[in-house]
Motif scaffolding. Structure first.
Motif, mmCIF file in Angstrom:
data_model
loop_
_atom_site.group_PDB
_atom_site.id
_atom_site.type_symbol
_atom_site.label_atom_id
_atom_site.label_comp_id
_atom_site.label_asym_id
_atom_site.label_seq_id
_atom_site.Cartn_x
_atom_site.Cartn_y
_atom_site.Cartn_z
ATOM 1 N N MET A 82 0.825 -1.204 0.000
ATOM 2 C CA MET A 82 0.000 0.000 0.000
ATOM 3 C C MET A 82 0.862 1.259 0.000
ATOM 4 S SD MET A 82 -3.053 -1.062 -0.219
ATOM 5 C CE MET A 82 -3.859 0.512 0.007
ATOM 6 N N GLU A 83 1.948 1.239 0.753
ATOM 7 C CA GLU A 83 2.842 2.394 0.748
ATOM 8 C C GLU A 83 3.451 2.598 -0.631
ATOM 9 O OE1 GLU A 83 5.726 1.854 3.766
ATOM 10 O OE2 GLU A 83 4.316 2.208 5.425
ATOM 11 N N GLN A 84 3.755 1.488 -1.289
ATOM 12 C CA GLN A 84 4.306 1.601 -2.638
ATOM 13 C C GLN A 84 3.292 2.184 -3.599
ATOM 14 O OE1 GLN A 84 5.688 -2.101 -4.207
ATOM 15 N NE2 GLN A 84 6.485 -1.206 -6.104
ATOM 16 N N LEU A 85 2.005 1.747 -3.452
ATOM 17 C CA LEU A 85 0.971 2.298 -4.314
ATOM 18 C C LEU A 85 0.768 3.782 -4.061
ATOM 19 C CD1 LEU A 85 -1.791 -0.481 -4.241
ATOM 20 C CD2 LEU A 85 -0.222 0.042 -6.110
ATOM 21 N N LEU A 86 0.774 4.149 -2.782
ATOM 22 C CA LEU A 86 0.566 5.552 -2.449
ATOM 23 C C LEU A 86 1.733 6.420 -2.904
ATOM 24 C CD1 LEU A 86 -0.955 5.201 1.137
ATOM 25 C CD2 LEU A 86 -2.156 5.852 -0.949
ATOM 26 N N ASN A 87 2.900 5.877 -2.837
ATOM 27 C CA ASN A 87 4.074 6.670 -3.189
ATOM 28 C C ASN A 87 4.349 6.686 -4.690
ATOM 29 O OD1 ASN A 87 4.533 7.224 -0.478
ATOM 30 N ND2 ASN A 87 5.783 5.370 -0.195
ATOM 31 N N ASP A 88 4.059 5.562 -5.350
ATOM 32 C CA ASP A 88 4.443 5.446 -6.761
ATOM 33 C C ASP A 88 3.329 5.779 -7.728
ATOM 34 O OD1 ASP A 88 6.843 4.628 -5.764
ATOM 35 O OD2 ASP A 88 6.466 2.483 -6.078
ATOM 36 N N ASP A 89 2.026 5.533 -7.354
ATOM 37 C CA ASP A 89 0.929 5.694 -8.305
ATOM 38 C C ASP A 89 -0.156 6.556 -7.677
ATOM 39 O OD1 ASP A 89 -0.775 5.522 -10.404
ATOM 40 O OD2 ASP A 89 -1.313 3.407 -10.102
ATOM 41 N N ARG A 90 -0.254 7.814 -8.062
ATOM 42 C CA ARG A 90 -1.270 8.720 -7.559
ATOM 43 C C ARG A 90 -2.507 8.717 -8.436
ATOM 44 N NH1 ARG A 90 -0.556 13.683 -7.775
ATOM 45 N NH2 ARG A 90 -1.730 14.239 -5.878
ATOM 46 N N SER A 91 -2.439 8.071 -9.579
ATOM 47 C CA SER A 91 -3.551 8.083 -10.531
ATOM 48 C C SER A 91 -4.513 6.932 -10.229
ATOM 49 C CB SER A 91 -3.031 7.958 -11.962
ATOM 50 O OG SER A 91 -4.095 7.888 -12.884
ATOM 51 N N ILE A 92 -5.807 7.235 -10.305
ATOM 52 C CA ILE A 92 -6.832 6.218 -10.119
ATOM 53 C C ILE A 92 -7.577 6.030 -11.438
ATOM 54 C CG2 ILE A 92 -8.520 7.908 -9.286
ATOM 55 C CD1 ILE A 92 -9.640 5.691 -7.490
ATOM 56 N N GLU A 93 -7.831 4.793 -11.772
ATOM 57 C CA GLU A 93 -8.407 4.463 -13.079
ATOM 58 C C GLU A 93 -9.925 4.530 -13.026
ATOM 59 O OE1 GLU A 93 -8.525 0.716 -16.255
ATOM 60 O OE2 GLU A 93 -6.947 0.820 -14.732
ATOM 61 N N LEU A 94 -10.473 5.480 -13.759
ATOM 62 C CA LEU A 94 -11.921 5.606 -13.905
ATOM 63 C C LEU A 94 -12.403 5.141 -15.269
ATOM 64 C CD1 LEU A 94 -12.563 9.118 -12.289
ATOM 65 C CD2 LEU A 94 -12.539 6.886 -11.189
ATOM 66 N N PHE A 95 -11.524 5.183 -16.240
ATOM 67 C CA PHE A 95 -11.885 4.834 -17.615
ATOM 68 C C PHE A 95 -11.233 3.517 -17.989
ATOM 69 C CE2 PHE A 95 -11.463 5.005 -22.244
ATOM 70 C CZ PHE A 95 -12.748 5.347 -22.613
ATOM 71 N N ASP A 96 -12.051 2.592 -18.507
ATOM 72 C CA ASP A 96 -11.556 1.277 -18.927
ATOM 73 C C ASP A 96 -11.271 1.332 -20.421
ATOM 74 O OD1 ASP A 96 -10.907 -1.333 -19.305
ATOM 75 O OD2 ASP A 96 -12.776 -2.171 -18.520
ATOM 76 N N SER A 97 -9.993 1.329 -20.763
ATOM 77 C CA SER A 97 -9.609 1.451 -22.181
ATOM 78 C C SER A 97 -9.961 0.199 -22.972
ATOM 79 C CB SER A 97 -8.108 1.731 -22.290
ATOM 80 O OG SER A 97 -7.367 0.712 -21.634
ATOM 81 N N SER A 98 -10.055 -0.964 -22.293
ATOM 82 C CA SER A 98 -10.371 -2.200 -23.027
ATOM 83 C C SER A 98 -11.801 -2.188 -23.550
ATOM 84 C CB SER A 98 -10.143 -3.412 -22.132
ATOM 85 O OG SER A 98 -10.998 -3.355 -20.991
ATOM 86 N N THR A 99 -12.728 -1.604 -22.775
ATOM 87 C CA THR A 99 -14.130 -1.512 -23.210
ATOM 88 C C THR A 99 -14.487 -0.138 -23.750
ATOM 89 O OG1 THR A 99 -14.813 -0.916 -20.961
ATOM 90 C CG2 THR A 99 -14.817 -3.255 -21.534
ATOM 91 N N ASN A 100 -13.509 0.778 -23.680
ATOM 92 C CA ASN A 100 -13.709 2.148 -24.164
ATOM 93 C C ASN A 100 -14.926 2.803 -23.491
ATOM 94 O OD1 ASN A 100 -12.964 4.385 -25.686
ATOM 95 N ND2 ASN A 100 -14.333 3.850 -27.379
ATOM 96 N N SER A 101 -15.000 2.611 -22.174
ATOM 97 C CA SER A 101 -16.104 3.191 -21.410
ATOM 98 C C SER A 101 -15.651 3.381 -19.968
ATOM 99 C CB SER A 101 -17.344 2.302 -21.458
ATOM 100 O OG SER A 101 -17.074 1.046 -20.859
ATOM 101 N N PHE A 102 -16.400 4.187 -19.234
ATOM 102 C CA PHE A 102 -16.089 4.395 -17.830
ATOM 103 C C PHE A 102 -16.534 3.174 -17.026
ATOM 104 C CE2 PHE A 102 -15.960 8.748 -19.338
ATOM 105 C CZ PHE A 102 -14.880 9.267 -18.640
ATOM 106 N N SER A 103 -15.857 2.967 -15.904
ATOM 107 C CA SER A 103 -16.163 1.802 -15.071
ATOM 108 C C SER A 103 -17.550 1.923 -14.456
ATOM 109 C CB SER A 103 -15.107 1.669 -13.966
ATOM 110 O OG SER A 103 -15.154 2.791 -13.104
ATOM 111 N N ALA A 104 -18.060 0.784 -13.992
ATOM 112 C CA ALA A 104 -19.400 0.771 -13.398
ATOM 113 C C ALA A 104 -19.452 1.627 -12.141
ATOM 114 C CB ALA A 104 -19.804 -0.669 -13.077
ATOM 115 N N LYS A 105 -18.377 1.618 -11.346
ATOM 116 C CA LYS A 105 -18.358 2.435 -10.136
ATOM 117 C C LYS A 105 -18.351 3.919 -10.471
ATOM 118 C CE LYS A 105 -16.203 -0.872 -6.981
ATOM 119 N NZ LYS A 105 -15.071 -1.098 -6.046
ATOM 120 N N THR A 106 -17.676 4.276 -11.560
ATOM 121 C CA THR A 106 -17.673 5.684 -11.975
ATOM 122 C C THR A 106 -19.079 6.119 -12.384
ATOM 123 O OG1 THR A 106 -15.392 5.440 -12.760
ATOM 124 C CG2 THR A 106 -16.632 7.360 -13.536
#
Length: 407
Positions: A82-106
């Protein structure tokens, strides 16, 4: 010789007596030793049992310690991840490029923000601001057109939900209400089940407010629910109508006519959606086709207020004719409504003068409030305008309550 034998015999007797005493002492000592040995054996056995129990407890503690060490190791690995995720990746994925649409949670998030009355063009900024609280950034936020499409999808989801749930709900109550806004007529349809859980069927515009138009609009809504189901022969709308046993509306004549049309239609479709209808007796069929209509009491209060005002107006005219009482509308008729009785005018004037926000320019709410606070009371007056139909009766009661404070 004889004396010598006697002496030896006496000596042997003494030795024998001494041997007997020693033997008795040794026997007693041996018995004591046996008792001590038995007690020691019991202590040894108890000690052995304690040692066995301690060894078992020790093994359990070793096993638990091993499990705790594994859990601590896993938790440490999770924390490191979790510390690695917090430190290395600040971006959260809202758009699913494989389906070319936003996620269900979004999409669910967009719908929830819309339900909270967040303006559509403000939703992207709200998403960014909330993610910033967790030191995150969205990879992509939906644009206005996408948000409009997601919000519009709520209607489809609602229809799917209603078409799956309502046909199995028994003893439904249908609430209907018609209103006009900017020259257009709208009607609302809501159903509740036995647990008073509400189900919003829809709000539709109508070209007029007739009972038949309101019923046709309801059938249109039910047809939309039927069309949302893949089964072409589902009769979802008719099943929902068959489950309606109560109606709730105001006392308008159109609503009463609507209830009659609905009841006749329900009698018509019940044989087609009820299993074993032909096996039921006539009494059972009559019981199933009957409906109960309930009406709101606010319109009755409006009628009571109108009748009361007319009666008071006639009473005031009678007082003038019999005892020469002069009405205030004859004194300043250019400023007053002559069709309104003086009693209602007094109630409205008191409310306007003594209620909070009743008249910001000429009202005296603050002074009246300060006066009542000296005796530990509070102002009960409310504004005349902007309240429900029963405000005339409520304010009359309040004015009577404050009669000694006002006069």
């Amino acid at each position: 010789m004889e004396n010598k034998v006697k002496r030896q015999h006496l000596l042997l007797s003494k030795q024998l007596e001494s041997s007997k005493k020693c033997n008795k002492i040794f026997s007693t000592s041996l018995l004591n030793l046996k008792k001590n040995n038995f007690a020691l054996n019991r202590q040894i056995n108890a000690t052995v049992e304690k040692i066995v129990n301690i060894e078992k407890e020790n093994r359990i503690l070793i096993e638990n310690n091993s499990k705790l060490e594994k859990e601590i190791s896993n938790l440490q690995q999770n924390c490191d991840y979790m510390e690695q995720l917090l430190n290395d990746d600040r971006s959260i994925e809202l758009f699913d490029s494989s389906t070319n649409s936003f996620s269900a949670k979004t999409m669910e998030c967009v719908m929830n923000l819309s339900n909270c009355n967040v303006a559509h063009h403000k939703i992207p900024d709200v998403i960014k601001s909330v993610l910033a609280l967790a030191d995150k950034e969205p990879d992509r936020v939906p644009k206005r057109a996408t948000i409009d499409s997601i919000v519009s999808a709520k209607a489809v989801i609602t229809q799917k939900h209603l078409s799956n749930v309502l046909p199995s709900k028994q003893n439904l109550t249908l609430y209907t209400d018609e209103t006009r806004k900017f020259g257009k007529t709208y009607n609302t349809y809501i159903a509740t089940d036995e647990n008073q859980s509400p189900y919003f069927l829809g709000l539709r515009e109508m070209y007029n407010k007739s009972a038949q138009t309101a019923f046709d609009t309801l059938l249109c809504i039910l047809q939309d629910l039927s069309d949302s189901v893949t089964d072409l022969d589902n009769k979802v709308g008719d099943k929902i109508v068959s489950n309606i046993v109560n109606t709730m509306s105001d006392r308008a004549s159109t609503e009463k006519a609507f209830n009659n049309i609905l009841e006749e239609y329900r009698k018509k479709i019940l044989p087609t959606v009820t299993d074993g209808w032909t096996d039921l007796s006539s009494e059972q069929q009559t019981s199933l086709t009957s409906m109960h209509s309930f009406f709101c009491g606010l319109h009755l209060l409006v009628a009571c207020a109108e009748v009361s005002q007319k009666c008071l107006l006639e009473y005031e005219k009678t007082l003038k004719e019999n005892i020469g009482l002069e009405r205030d509308d004859e004194i300043k008729s250019e400023y007053l409504n002559t069709s309104e009785c003086a009693t209602v005018r007094l109630i409205r004037a008191a409310s306007k003068c003594l209620s909070r926000g009743g008249d910001e320019k000429s009202g005296c709410f603050s002074d009246f409030q300060a006066y009542l606070s000296m005796s530990g009371r509070r102002v009960k007056f409310i504004r005349f305008h902007g309240n429900r139909f029963n405000v005339i009766f409520l304010l009359a009661e309040v004015l009577y309550y404050h009669r000694n404070d006002v006069v």
